[in-house]
Design an enzyme around this catalytic site. Structure first.
Site, PDB file in Angstrom:
ATOM      1  N   HIS A 143       7.866  -7.690  -4.955  1.00  0.00           N
ATOM      2  CA  HIS A 143       8.134  -6.859  -3.782  1.00  0.00           C
ATOM      3  C   HIS A 143       9.632  -6.575  -3.704  1.00  0.00           C
ATOM      4  O   HIS A 143      10.431  -7.470  -3.447  1.00  0.00           O
ATOM      5  CB  HIS A 143       7.658  -7.564  -2.516  1.00  0.00           C
ATOM      6  CG  HIS A 143       6.172  -7.734  -2.468  1.00  0.00           C
ATOM      7  ND1 HIS A 143       5.518  -8.378  -1.430  1.00  0.00           N
ATOM      8  CD2 HIS A 143       5.197  -7.332  -3.330  1.00  0.00           C
ATOM      9  CE1 HIS A 143       4.221  -8.359  -1.658  1.00  0.00           C
ATOM     10  NE2 HIS A 143       4.006  -7.741  -2.806  1.00  0.00           N
TER      11      HIS A 143
ATOM     12  N   ASP B 152       2.021  -2.344  -5.434  1.00  0.00           N
ATOM     13  CA  ASP B 152       3.262  -1.561  -5.573  1.00  0.00           C
ATOM     14  C   ASP B 152       3.354  -0.426  -4.557  1.00  0.00           C
ATOM     15  O   ASP B 152       4.002   0.586  -4.804  1.00  0.00           O
ATOM     16  CB  ASP B 152       3.403  -0.993  -7.002  1.00  0.00           C
ATOM     17  CG  ASP B 152       3.447  -2.086  -8.050  1.00  0.00           C
ATOM     18  OD1 ASP B 152       4.438  -2.843  -8.069  1.00  0.00           O
ATOM     19  OD2 ASP B 152       2.488  -2.192  -8.834  1.00  0.00           O
TER      20      ASP B 152
END
Length: 410
Positions: free
Chosen positions: A46, A16
């Site tokens: 993503h 992340d």
């Protein structure tokens, strides 16, 4: 950055970090012939925001909104049903015929509903000792593949899991071109997992779905990586973060995947590439596992638009940037050639170095000094317009894996 060199994008945290937005920025900045996925599977998440559109990329490469095709290498775990769902989501936001942008190595392992069900059953059984799995069947896909490779038998313990049945050869993407071979492997897989999962679904239906999938995408054999690399510039998109790596992460809260650049370097077979490590200006983690600098105040100050509590993965967590973990991640990568720094719009930042917590008013200057490399990509917001790809004529490299800093051409 120069537009004639391959780039490997690797997360330096627990995932992340903003890898998707960085890949999108690189693809929008200059000519890229393909985005290559070199690890992980359908658990990637993503986020890319561009031109008023938002998509959370899972198996498609994050260059898709910039019109760049994706190649899923043999190191990727492919989930055809999730890929079809993602294709429909992309089509809904204006991407024409998304599956025509995807090609897949025939040797990539298939993640099936049997793997997913087994993964979730194990994670639920762990109770308070959950590993933080995404519940997408990633570890189970790798584990079942290991059984055949190692000739495992019923009753044996492999990677801390007991073999409950008689394993067969793992199904791979190339099997989708041969329905009879595919059915044999899926039958064995279903019988193997039935004691753990019960009846998950009909093999015949999966065979029909997977053969349709094989008709919709291009399945590659041979040295496709070499052909792509010689034809144009590639951006290798990593999934997860180095601190979750199957070798270098903090077990058992790790992924069953090589997150470092190793797989990408193997695919390039000696061709040069620049490794870009991605970090936020603060630390985050999704789910269970260590987060040494965790601070609820950081979580409260920096709310997430695209991350939250996952049913299997658990809560979204945040803390201060950790200098020691950053240096460790760079060592695990064998060095990096530059940084991508995201979330530069965050203010009032602090960084931990050992037991000391200090203010970090200028993250770019701090990180350049800490790691000895230039910042090549910056992100100061969620959208492509908030990202900038910068020039770096010195092409410095830090390789702390051999002790100290060593600057040399890549």
């Amino acid at each position: 950055m120069r537009h004639d060199e391959h780039v490997i994008v690797v997360g330096l945290g627990f995932g992340d970090e903003g890898k998707g937005a960085v890949v999108d920025a690189l693809c929008a900045d200059g000519p890229v012939s393909a985005v290559v996925r070199f690890n992980g599977g359908a658990q990637a998440a993503h986020n890319v925001v561009a031109d008023g559109r938002h998509h959370t990329f899972s198996q498609f490469g994050s260059g898709t909104l910039a019109g760049v095709p994706t190649w899923l290498s043999r190191h990727v775990l492919v989930e055809p049903i999730a890929l079809a769902t993602e294709s429909r989501e992309l089509e809904a936001i204006g991407v024409a015929d998304p599956l025509s942008l995807v090609s897949i190595d025939a040797g990539a392992l298939l993640t099936t509903p049997f793997h997913v069900a087994a993964n979730r059953a194990r994670e639920i059984a762990r109770g308070a000792d959950r590993h933080g799995s995404c519940g997408k069947g990633i570890g189970e896909t790798v584990w079942y593949g290991l059984l055949g490779d190692r000739g495992a038998v019923r009753g044996e313990v492999v990677e801390e899991q007991r073999v409950l049945g008689d394993p067969g050869p793992a199904p791979r993407v190339g099997d989708c071109l041969d329905p009879r071979a595919l059915r044999r492997k899926l039958d064995l897989l279903a019988r193997f997992y039935e004691p753990l999962t019960g009846d998950v679904g009909r093999v015949d239906e999966l065979v029909d779905l997977y053969t349709s999938f094989a008709d919709a995408v291009r399945i590659t054999t041979g040295d496709e990586a070499g052909r792509l690399a010689d034809a144009g510039r590639l951006v290798f998109e990593g999934a997860q973060g180095v601190l979750l790596d199957e070798t270098y992460g903090f077990h058992p809260h790790t992924t069953w995947s090589t997150v470092t650049p190793r797989n990408a370097r193997e695919l390039l077979d000696g061709r040069p590439a620049r490794v870009i490590g991605v970090t936020r200006t603060y630390q985050t983690r999704h789910g269970a596992g260590p987060l040494p600098t965790e601070d609820p105040a950081v979580l409260e100050r920096f709310p997430e638009a695209h991350n939250g509590t996952g049913e299997f993965q658990g809560a979204w967590r945040a803390g201060h940037l950790d200098a020691d973990l950053l240096r460790y991640s760079v060592r695990c990568c064998g060095g990096i050639d530059g940084l991508a720094v995201t979330h530069l719009d965050a203010r009032g930042l602090e960084v931990a170095s050992g037991p000391v917590l200090e203010e970090m008013p200028d993250p770019l200057a701090y990180l350049r000094e800490l790691l000895g490399v230039e910042v090549l990509v910056t992100g100061a917001g969620p959208s492509r317009a908030d990202y900038a790809v910068r020039e770096n004529p010195r092409h410095d490299r830090v390789d702390v894996g051999v002790g100290g800093r060593d600057r040399a051409p890549v």
